[in-house]
Enzyme design. Structure first.
Site, PDB file in Angstrom:
ATOM      1  N   GLN A  46       0.849  -1.196   0.000  1.00 32.75           N
ATOM      2  CA  GLN A  46       0.000   0.000   0.000  1.00 32.75           C
ATOM      3  C   GLN A  46       0.881   1.241   0.000  1.00 32.75           C
ATOM      4  O   GLN A  46       1.867   1.298   0.732  1.00 32.75           O
ATOM      5  CB  GLN A  46      -0.887  -0.006   1.258  1.00 32.75           C
ATOM      6  CG  GLN A  46      -1.834   1.168   1.370  1.00 32.75           C
ATOM      7  CD  GLN A  46      -2.762   1.035   2.582  1.00 32.75           C
ATOM      8  OE1 GLN A  46      -3.233  -0.047   2.898  1.00 32.75           O
ATOM      9  NE2 GLN A  46      -3.015   2.144   3.246  1.00 32.75           N
ATOM     10  N   ASP A  47       0.522   2.222  -0.827  1.00 28.40           N
ATOM     11  CA  ASP A  47       1.195   3.524  -0.839  1.00 28.40           C
ATOM     12  C   ASP A  47       0.226   4.566  -0.296  1.00 28.40           C
ATOM     13  O   ASP A  47      -0.958   4.553  -0.633  1.00 28.40           O
ATOM     14  CB  ASP A  47       1.595   3.937  -2.264  1.00 28.40           C
ATOM     15  CG  ASP A  47       2.775   3.149  -2.806  1.00 28.40           C
ATOM     16  OD1 ASP A  47       3.399   2.383  -2.057  1.00 28.40           O
ATOM     17  OD2 ASP A  47       3.067   3.312  -4.006  1.00 28.40           O
ATOM     18  N   ASN A  48       0.751   5.486   0.525  1.00 27.00           N
ATOM     19  CA  ASN A  48      -0.050   6.569   1.094  1.00 27.00           C
ATOM     20  C   ASN A  48       0.661   7.893   0.863  1.00 27.00           C
ATOM     21  O   ASN A  48       1.893   7.942   0.840  1.00 27.00           O
ATOM     22  CB  ASN A  48      -0.242   6.368   2.601  1.00 27.00           C
ATOM     23  CG  ASN A  48      -0.947   5.073   2.923  1.00 27.00           C
ATOM     24  OD1 ASN A  48      -1.934   4.727   2.301  1.00 27.00           O
ATOM     25  ND2 ASN A  48      -0.440   4.345   3.892  1.00 27.00           N
ATOM     26  N   ARG A  58       1.765  14.840  12.808  1.00 27.04           N
ATOM     27  CA  ARG A  58       0.975  13.618  12.653  1.00 27.04           C
ATOM     28  C   ARG A  58       1.710  12.498  13.370  1.00 27.04           C
ATOM     29  O   ARG A  58       2.823  12.162  13.030  1.00 27.04           O
ATOM     30  CB  ARG A  58       0.786  13.273  11.177  1.00 27.04           C
ATOM     31  CG  ARG A  58      -0.001  14.323  10.402  1.00 27.04           C
ATOM     32  CD  ARG A  58      -0.162  13.900   8.939  1.00 27.04           C
ATOM     33  NE  ARG A  58      -0.781  14.918   8.136  1.00 27.04           N
ATOM     34  CZ  ARG A  58      -2.070  14.946   7.820  1.00 27.04           C
ATOM     35  NH1 ARG A  58      -2.879  14.004   8.260  1.00 27.04           N
ATOM     36  NH2 ARG A  58      -2.554  15.913   7.068  1.00 27.04           N
ATOM     37  N   HIS A  61       1.978   7.054  15.525  1.00 29.80           N
ATOM     38  CA  HIS A  61       1.031   6.004  15.163  1.00 29.80           C
ATOM     39  C   HIS A  61       1.739   4.687  14.879  1.00 29.80           C
ATOM     40  O   HIS A  61       2.900   4.664  14.457  1.00 29.80           O
ATOM     41  CB  HIS A  61       0.253   6.394  13.903  1.00 29.80           C
ATOM     42  CG  HIS A  61      -0.430   7.714  13.996  1.00 29.80           C
ATOM     43  ND1 HIS A  61      -0.582   8.545  12.921  1.00 29.80           N
ATOM     44  CD2 HIS A  61      -1.020   8.356  15.042  1.00 29.80           C
ATOM     45  CE1 HIS A  61      -1.238   9.636  13.290  1.00 29.80           C
ATOM     46  NE2 HIS A  61      -1.509   9.550  14.574  1.00 29.80           N
ATOM     47  N   LYS A  71       7.309   0.515   7.192  1.00 26.71           N
ATOM     48  CA  LYS A  71       7.073   1.639   6.288  1.00 26.71           C
ATOM     49  C   LYS A  71       8.386   2.096   5.658  1.00 26.71           C
ATOM     50  O   LYS A  71       9.442   2.020   6.284  1.00 26.71           O
ATOM     51  CB  LYS A  71       6.467   2.821   7.046  1.00 26.71           C
ATOM     52  CG  LYS A  71       5.119   2.541   7.665  1.00 26.71           C
ATOM     53  CD  LYS A  71       4.641   3.703   8.501  1.00 26.71           C
ATOM     54  CE  LYS A  71       3.301   3.391   9.129  1.00 26.71           C
ATOM     55  NZ  LYS A  71       2.875   4.443  10.051  1.00 26.71           N
ATOM     56  N   TYR A 131       4.542   7.400   1.747  1.00 32.39           N
ATOM     57  CA  TYR A 131       5.103   6.198   2.366  1.00 32.39           C
ATOM     58  C   TYR A 131       4.471   4.924   1.835  1.00 32.39           C
ATOM     59  O   TYR A 131       3.308   4.883   1.494  1.00 32.39           O
ATOM     60  CB  TYR A 131       5.030   6.258   3.887  1.00 32.39           C
ATOM     61  CG  TYR A 131       3.673   6.439   4.513  1.00 32.39           C
ATOM     62  CD1 TYR A 131       3.039   5.387   5.166  1.00 32.39           C
ATOM     63  CD2 TYR A 131       3.039   7.677   4.496  1.00 32.39           C
ATOM     64  CE1 TYR A 131       1.810   5.560   5.785  1.00 32.39           C
ATOM     65  CE2 TYR A 131       1.809   7.861   5.109  1.00 32.39           C
ATOM     66  CZ  TYR A 131       1.201   6.790   5.747  1.00 32.39           C
ATOM     67  OH  TYR A 131      -0.012   6.961   6.355  1.00 32.39           O
ATOM     68  N   GLU A 142      -5.189  -0.094  15.313  1.00 24.09           N
ATOM     69  CA  GLU A 142      -4.454   1.160  15.526  1.00 24.09           C
ATOM     70  C   GLU A 142      -3.895   1.251  16.939  1.00 24.09           C
ATOM     71  O   GLU A 142      -4.515   0.807  17.895  1.00 24.09           O
ATOM     72  CB  GLU A 142      -5.389   2.362  15.357  1.00 24.09           C
ATOM     73  CG  GLU A 142      -5.654   2.774  13.962  1.00 24.09           C
ATOM     74  CD  GLU A 142      -6.519   4.034  13.929  1.00 24.09           C
ATOM     75  OE1 GLU A 142      -6.275   4.840  13.023  1.00 24.09           O
ATOM     76  OE2 GLU A 142      -7.408   4.213  14.782  1.00 24.09           O
ATOM     77  N   ASP A 169      -4.798  12.751  17.893  1.00 22.25           N
ATOM     78  CA  ASP A 169      -3.420  12.850  18.379  1.00 22.25           C
ATOM     79  C   ASP A 169      -3.296  13.658  19.665  1.00 22.25           C
ATOM     80  O   ASP A 169      -2.313  13.522  20.386  1.00 22.25           O
ATOM     81  CB  ASP A 169      -2.510  13.411  17.289  1.00 22.25           C
ATOM     82  CG  ASP A 169      -2.265  12.394  16.185  1.00 22.25           C
ATOM     83  OD1 ASP A 169      -2.476  11.190  16.417  1.00 22.25           O
ATOM     84  OD2 ASP A 169      -1.876  12.803  15.078  1.00 22.25           O
TER      85      ASP A 169
END
Length: 182
Positions: A46-48, A58, A61, A71, A131, A142, A169
């Site tokens: 997966q790419d984000n 951010r 996590h 990652k 990423y 999560e 957050d």
């Protein structure tokens, strides 16, 4: 090899060779064979990509259990302070953090193995953060740690009174009260 080790086992910096001329530049951002030669054998699935403004923080996590993620992170535009915390139980560097400035200019990437909390703070007017992940996102898996946890003592190189946070957050648990990664 364009890979640099860090003080934390498994965490690697990738500095690609960049070819420049009067037309611009070219470089390989990812080459599976070169990464495998450096011991990075995770299959990315997966790419984000995220765009943020100066002061956006951010993180921190991670995902737990079978949905833990490794990652490969980089910046396409602007500059961020990238941050990781080792949360692998039994690790010699458990609870230690590592930071690195990633930017469109330096083209560095950071490989973050499973078992790390990850976050970043935007230092430039805007930044595009990209990423690759070796596992899919799962809300049910999560985890998070409060970015300004006193025990961790992270130096974000920024006035923390000026950071912009998501509601999530702002209320992450303290280190030690966080969800176990395994």
């Amino acid at each position: 090899m364009p890979f640099l080790d860090t003080p934390i086992e498994g965490l690697k910096i990738f500095e690609p060779q960049v070819w420049k001329d009067d037309r611009g530049y070219f470089y390989e951002a990812f080459n599976q064979q070169r990464f495998e030669e450096a011991g990075i054998t995770v299959p990315f699935v997966q790419d984000n990509q995220a765009r943020s403004t100066r002061g956006v923080l951010r993180g921190l996590h991670y995902q737990v259990g079978d949905m833990a993620q490794a990652k490969l992170v980089r910046v396409l535009e602007g500059e961020v302070l990238d941050m990781v915390v080792d949360i692998r139980p039994g690790s010699a560097t458990y609870g230690k953090w590592f930071s690195l400035r990633l930017s469109a200019e330096n083209k560095r990437q950071l490989f973050v193995p499973r078992g790390f909390a990850h976050g970043y703070l935007v230092l430039s007017p805007t930044a595009e953060f990209f990423y690759k992940c070796d596992n899919f996102y799962s809300k049910a898996h999560e985890g998070g740690i409060l970015f300004n946890d006193a025990e961790l003592g992270i130096d974000w190189e920024f006035d923390l009174n000026e950071v912009i946070l998501s509601e999530k957050d702002k209320v992450q648990p303290a280190f030690g009260e966080h969800r176990p990664v395994w």
